[in-house]
Design a protein around this motif. Sequence first.
Motif, mmCIF file in Angstrom:
data_model
loop_
_atom_site.group_PDB
_atom_site.id
_atom_site.type_symbol
_atom_site.label_atom_id
_atom_site.label_comp_id
_atom_site.label_asym_id
_atom_site.label_seq_id
_atom_site.Cartn_x
_atom_site.Cartn_y
_atom_site.Cartn_z
ATOM 1 N N ARG A 170 0.924 -0.685 -0.104
ATOM 2 C CA ARG A 170 -0.498 0.396 0.028
ATOM 3 C C ARG A 170 0.784 1.632 -0.274
ATOM 4 O O ARG A 170 1.154 1.975 -0.423
ATOM 5 C CB ARG A 170 -1.567 -0.050 0.933
ATOM 6 C CG ARG A 170 -1.700 1.252 1.376
ATOM 7 C CD ARG A 170 -2.713 1.494 0.538
ATOM 8 N NE ARG A 170 -3.926 0.081 0.773
ATOM 9 C CZ ARG A 170 -4.711 0.345 1.161
ATOM 10 N NH1 ARG A 170 -4.986 1.587 1.958
ATOM 11 N NH2 ARG A 170 -6.293 -1.027 1.166
ATOM 12 N N ARG A 173 4.408 7.684 4.040
ATOM 13 C CA ARG A 173 2.733 7.144 3.854
ATOM 14 C C ARG A 173 3.542 5.050 4.229
ATOM 15 O O ARG A 173 1.732 4.759 4.546
ATOM 16 C CB ARG A 173 4.264 6.399 2.051
ATOM 17 C CG ARG A 173 3.277 7.806 1.552
ATOM 18 C CD ARG A 173 4.289 7.117 -0.411
ATOM 19 N NE ARG A 173 5.736 7.866 -0.294
ATOM 20 C CZ ARG A 173 6.353 6.477 -0.716
ATOM 21 N NH1 ARG A 173 6.146 5.690 -0.394
ATOM 22 N NH2 ARG A 173 8.476 7.362 -0.928
ATOM 23 N N ALA A 216 1.019 6.206 6.799
ATOM 24 C CA ALA A 216 -1.149 5.873 6.938
ATOM 25 C C ALA A 216 -1.289 4.304 6.157
ATOM 26 O O ALA A 216 -2.405 4.763 6.221
ATOM 27 C CB ALA A 216 -0.669 7.250 5.387
ATOM 28 N N ALA A 217 -0.785 4.169 5.936
ATOM 29 C CA ALA A 217 -1.117 2.716 5.438
ATOM 30 C C ALA A 217 -1.531 2.014 6.487
ATOM 31 O O ALA A 217 -2.082 1.117 6.398
ATOM 32 C CB ALA A 217 -0.160 2.039 4.754
ATOM 33 N N ASN A 253 -2.245 3.073 9.815
ATOM 34 C CA ASN A 253 -3.750 2.984 9.976
ATOM 35 C C ASN A 253 -4.614 2.820 8.836
ATOM 36 O O ASN A 253 -5.767 2.609 9.602
ATOM 37 C CB ASN A 253 -4.547 5.148 10.176
ATOM 38 C CG ASN A 253 -3.090 5.476 11.096
ATOM 39 O OD1 ASN A 253 -3.403 4.268 12.112
ATOM 40 N ND2 ASN A 253 -2.254 6.426 10.608
ATOM 41 N N GLU A 254 -4.954 2.937 7.863
ATOM 42 C CA GLU A 254 -5.865 2.822 6.415
ATOM 43 C C GLU A 254 -5.691 1.540 6.648
ATOM 44 O O GLU A 254 -7.567 0.940 6.749
ATOM 45 C CB GLU A 254 -5.670 2.833 5.308
ATOM 46 C CG GLU A 254 -5.501 4.556 4.665
ATOM 47 C CD GLU A 254 -4.517 4.475 3.552
ATOM 48 O OE1 GLU A 254 -4.089 4.122 2.747
ATOM 49 O OE2 GLU A 254 -4.274 5.855 3.283
ATOM 50 N N LEU A 255 -4.904 0.445 6.691
ATOM 51 C CA LEU A 255 -5.169 -0.841 6.868
ATOM 52 C C LEU A 255 -6.002 -1.685 8.321
ATOM 53 O O LEU A 255 -5.835 -3.021 8.514
ATOM 54 C CB LEU A 255 -3.841 -2.147 6.461
ATOM 55 C CG LEU A 255 -3.597 -1.672 4.603
ATOM 56 C CD1 LEU A 255 -2.872 -2.494 4.495
ATOM 57 C CD2 LEU A 255 -4.451 -2.393 3.954
#
Length: 326
Positions: free
Chosen positions: A7, A32, A35-36, A38-40
């Motif tokens: 990601r 980056r 952020a990945a 947190n998103e996953l």
Amino acid sequence: MRDVAERAGVSPMTVSRVLHDSSAVSADAKARVLAAVNELGYHRNEVARSLRLGRDTGLVGLVITNLANPFYSQLAVGVESVLAEHGIRAVLGNSGEDVERERQLIRDLVARRVDGIIVVPAGSDQSHLETIRLRGTPVVLGARPPDGVPLDCVLVDDFTGAREATIRLIDNGHQRIGFLGLPPATWTGSERFRGFCAALDAAGLPLDDRYVRRVGRDRGAAERAAAELLRLRKPPTALFSANNRNTIGAFRAIRAAGTDTALAGFDDFELADTLGLPLTVVSYDAAEIGRQAGRMLLSRMLDPAGGGADAPPRRMIVPTALIDYP
């Protein structure tokens, strides 16, 4: 970790470095990766990581006998409050007073490499709890003492609490006192009955077997046993019950019979002050039992240099106090 790397458009090694707060990663790559994460919703598998690195798992097993009993929830709260100070988590298991289930829970916890175990034993055969048979895993017992195994334990002062509550009934003028107790095979059952008998003996009162009932931990059975006592030709003028469930059962029997039978019981409980019946309870801090057990276990786990692992077994007694509800 590979999903996070894909990601974020970086390598798994870069993800690992970011998670370990390494300075060898650019600010852009770090942003980056985070952020990945947190998103996953990524969470590192701490147990697997600890095993790979040969470190402790940060987990402690807690095996109790009755999850529905408020006493054990308070004990668990006390254990967790101490462990949390050291970043350690508790894994809870409920034996349901079944020794074989307790054995299985212990085997499972050891297989998962927990750092220590706190147990409320379900029976008198505790051979499976011997530290040497648990691959060196330290063990502390709560509420019941060790039987033939050299283990630490934290106990309630069952004897003194029962004796003092019975003395309170005698001091209030009662000589025919019924006993609603636990099975004699249990530590709490035998100690609380011993305290009851000691109070009678000190007052010169005989133990009358007609007034003794062993009813276990079932509220309905306690109610039926109390009703039997109250139907005797010369019923007891007071009842002592060995735990809070028995007390509630006895209260219902007294209400149904319409008598003015006095009541004393072991264990305080919620709404005890609202029953509308004079009641004496033996109170103690169940969470303190858990806190002390947690501290004992930590001393075995974290202080081997100070003799923690090899020190003689210790026993701590949590005191009781009487509370009178009008």
